[in-house]
Design a protein around this motif. Sequence first.
Motif, PDB file in Angstrom:
ATOM      1  N   LEU A 161       0.820  -1.212   0.000  1.00 37.57           N
ATOM      2  CA  LEU A 161       0.000   0.000   0.000  1.00 37.57           C
ATOM      3  C   LEU A 161       0.853   1.261   0.000  1.00 37.57           C
ATOM      4  O   LEU A 161       0.434   2.301  -0.528  1.00 37.57           O
ATOM      5  N   LEU A 166      -3.985   2.801  -2.375  1.00 40.98           N
ATOM      6  CA  LEU A 166      -5.371   2.565  -2.776  1.00 40.98           C
ATOM      7  C   LEU A 166      -6.267   3.589  -2.097  1.00 40.98           C
ATOM      8  O   LEU A 166      -6.160   3.820  -0.886  1.00 40.98           O
ATOM      9  N   SER A 168      -9.880   4.837  -0.611  1.00 40.85           N
ATOM     10  CA  SER A 168     -10.898   4.133   0.170  1.00 40.85           C
ATOM     11  C   SER A 168     -11.922   3.483  -0.764  1.00 40.85           C
ATOM     12  O   SER A 168     -12.504   4.137  -1.626  1.00 40.85           O
ATOM     13  N   ASP A 171     -10.543  -0.945  -5.748  1.00 40.76           N
ATOM     14  CA  ASP A 171      -9.974  -2.282  -5.914  1.00 40.76           C
ATOM     15  C   ASP A 171      -8.518  -2.237  -6.339  1.00 40.76           C
ATOM     16  O   ASP A 171      -7.756  -3.161  -6.067  1.00 40.76           O
ATOM     17  N   SER A 202      -7.598  -8.563  -7.940  1.00 43.30           N
ATOM     18  CA  SER A 202      -7.335  -7.139  -7.692  1.00 43.30           C
ATOM     19  C   SER A 202      -6.358  -6.985  -6.532  1.00 43.30           C
ATOM     20  O   SER A 202      -6.164  -7.897  -5.715  1.00 43.30           O
ATOM     21  N   GLN A 203      -5.771  -5.836  -6.480  1.00 46.17           N
ATOM     22  CA  GLN A 203      -4.864  -5.557  -5.369  1.00 46.17           C
ATOM     23  C   GLN A 203      -5.590  -5.645  -4.037  1.00 46.17           C
ATOM     24  O   GLN A 203      -5.057  -6.188  -3.060  1.00 46.17           O
ATOM     25  N   ARG A 204      -6.825  -5.148  -3.994  1.00 47.02           N
ATOM     26  CA  ARG A 204      -7.580  -5.220  -2.738  1.00 47.02           C
ATOM     27  C   ARG A 204      -7.831  -6.671  -2.335  1.00 47.02           C
ATOM     28  O   ARG A 204      -7.690  -7.029  -1.155  1.00 47.02           O
ATOM     29  N   GLU A 205      -8.203  -7.523  -3.284  1.00 43.39           N
ATOM     30  CA  GLU A 205      -8.429  -8.923  -2.927  1.00 43.39           C
ATOM     31  C   GLU A 205      -7.144  -9.587  -2.460  1.00 43.39           C
ATOM     32  O   GLU A 205      -7.174 -10.432  -1.545  1.00 43.39           O
ATOM     33  N   GLU A 208      -6.822  -8.680   1.077  1.00 40.80           N
ATOM     34  CA  GLU A 208      -7.770  -9.451   1.886  1.00 40.80           C
ATOM     35  C   GLU A 208      -7.264 -10.870   2.110  1.00 40.80           C
ATOM     36  O   GLU A 208      -7.372 -11.413   3.226  1.00 40.80           O
ATOM     37  N   ALA A 280      -6.931   2.076   3.192  1.00 42.49           N
ATOM     38  CA  ALA A 280      -7.250   0.744   2.662  1.00 42.49           C
ATOM     39  C   ALA A 280      -6.835  -0.349   3.630  1.00 42.49           C
ATOM     40  O   ALA A 280      -7.520  -1.377   3.764  1.00 42.49           O
ATOM     41  N   VAL A 284      -9.497  -3.158   5.262  1.00 48.01           N
ATOM     42  CA  VAL A 284      -9.326  -4.611   5.118  1.00 48.01           C
ATOM     43  C   VAL A 284      -9.127  -5.269   6.474  1.00 48.01           C
ATOM     44  O   VAL A 284      -9.717  -6.327   6.773  1.00 48.01           O
TER      45      VAL A 284
END
Length: 471
Positions: A161, A166, A168, A171, A202-205, A208, A280, A284
Amino acid sequence: MALKRDEDLGGGKPPTAPGGTAGPTGPTTALPQVGPERTTQQPLPPKPPLDLLAELTNTPPPPQTPLRTAVRRVKIWTPLVLLLVIVFAVVQNFRPLPTPTLVLTAEDSYTFEGGKPEIPWPAKGQAALDVDGIGTFGSSGEQKPVPIASVAKVMTAYLILRDHPLKSGADGPTIDVDQTAEKQSSAGDESTVNVTAGDKISQREALEAILIASANNVARLVARWDAGSEKAFVEKMNEAAKDLGMTDTTYTDPSGLNNTTVSTAVDQVKLAKAAMEQPAFREVAAMMEYIDYKGVKHGNWNRLVGHNNVVGIKTGTTTSALGNLSFAAKKDVDGETRRIIGAVVRQPEGGADNTILAGALSAGDQLIRAAQGALESATILKKGTVVGYADDGLGGRTPVAVTEDVKAVGWAGLSVKLTFAGDELPHTAKAGTKVGTLTVGDGSNGAVKVPVALQEDLVEPGFTDKLTRIT
């Protein structure tokens, strides 16, 4: 008796040569003067003015006396001195003025009344407990580097990050799943998430999977995606640890599976504070579960999340590292939300089901509840209280006061610092102009910050102050 003339004695003129020319033995005839008379005498020095005046007026000069000498010197030097004084005054008046500064006159610290609270430190392993922006409750156990297992993934997520921010809810970019990540999905002795080579997440997944499911294969995947290789990413992890002041931490892998990845509870608190500043990461870490791109639901290993205002962060367990937990929780105090940050490492079996994970969660839960119960608010300065002055650099002082009540959050026995941070001060300003900020706490995001303003008009230094300035 008659006297004879000289001529008669032969002393007369010599005989004249024929033709009227004197003989060779006669005297030389003097030549006539042509031009001014030449002399070898040196010119006389000029006479003093009084002597010349005396010659012109036919009045003899007055005799020299000490008084007359002194008077004459005064007449000569007085105009020069006056000229120098005028030049000095003009220069002093037009010199640039020094920049005004803020000076704190109030007490530079405040101590909450009462004895220090009792903190239920774990009997074994290590622990550390802070309140972001306020201070620390302290730590327990010998703070020596020990394996931290999957708590290492906090650094992995923090770096991803930091270098790929990212917004708020966003993805972020997609990451290609490689063959290595797919192969490691079936590693039975590790925590992983099933991914297929050629797919995209995705980067967010990915975050997670790392923070909630604690997927080792995805932690290594994002390391390769970010730095090109796991080795290069590990180098970045150690550089970041150094930048954060984590002096007892060494990373050797992005997942924490290696026992050579070691740290302390105190160092993990430093990292957790930095990680929780990223929106972000906070979003998460506070999730109780997530559903991956294949529709599989994964629960958060940190079962404290979602209860008692716990908002993260990460668990880590192996048989060699025992139970480890980095945690964050909130507490509302007098309308302000405070963030509690802590860590426990190397916790033995315990808790409800007598496992190393439950042991770490139980130790963390007790620390969180103790911190939440200890936090309190106190008004340390009333609105309008003079807390310092604006110094114009030439002796002028204009009082400054807080524009609202100053409330500090802490716990019994805690001393908090009061510091000034001045704005760019002008040389003149009206009363009520904001000129700085009074900070109560350690100066980070959670510290109390109150504006300070001029209580009177700030005026430019007067002529006398400018004239007598030294610097």
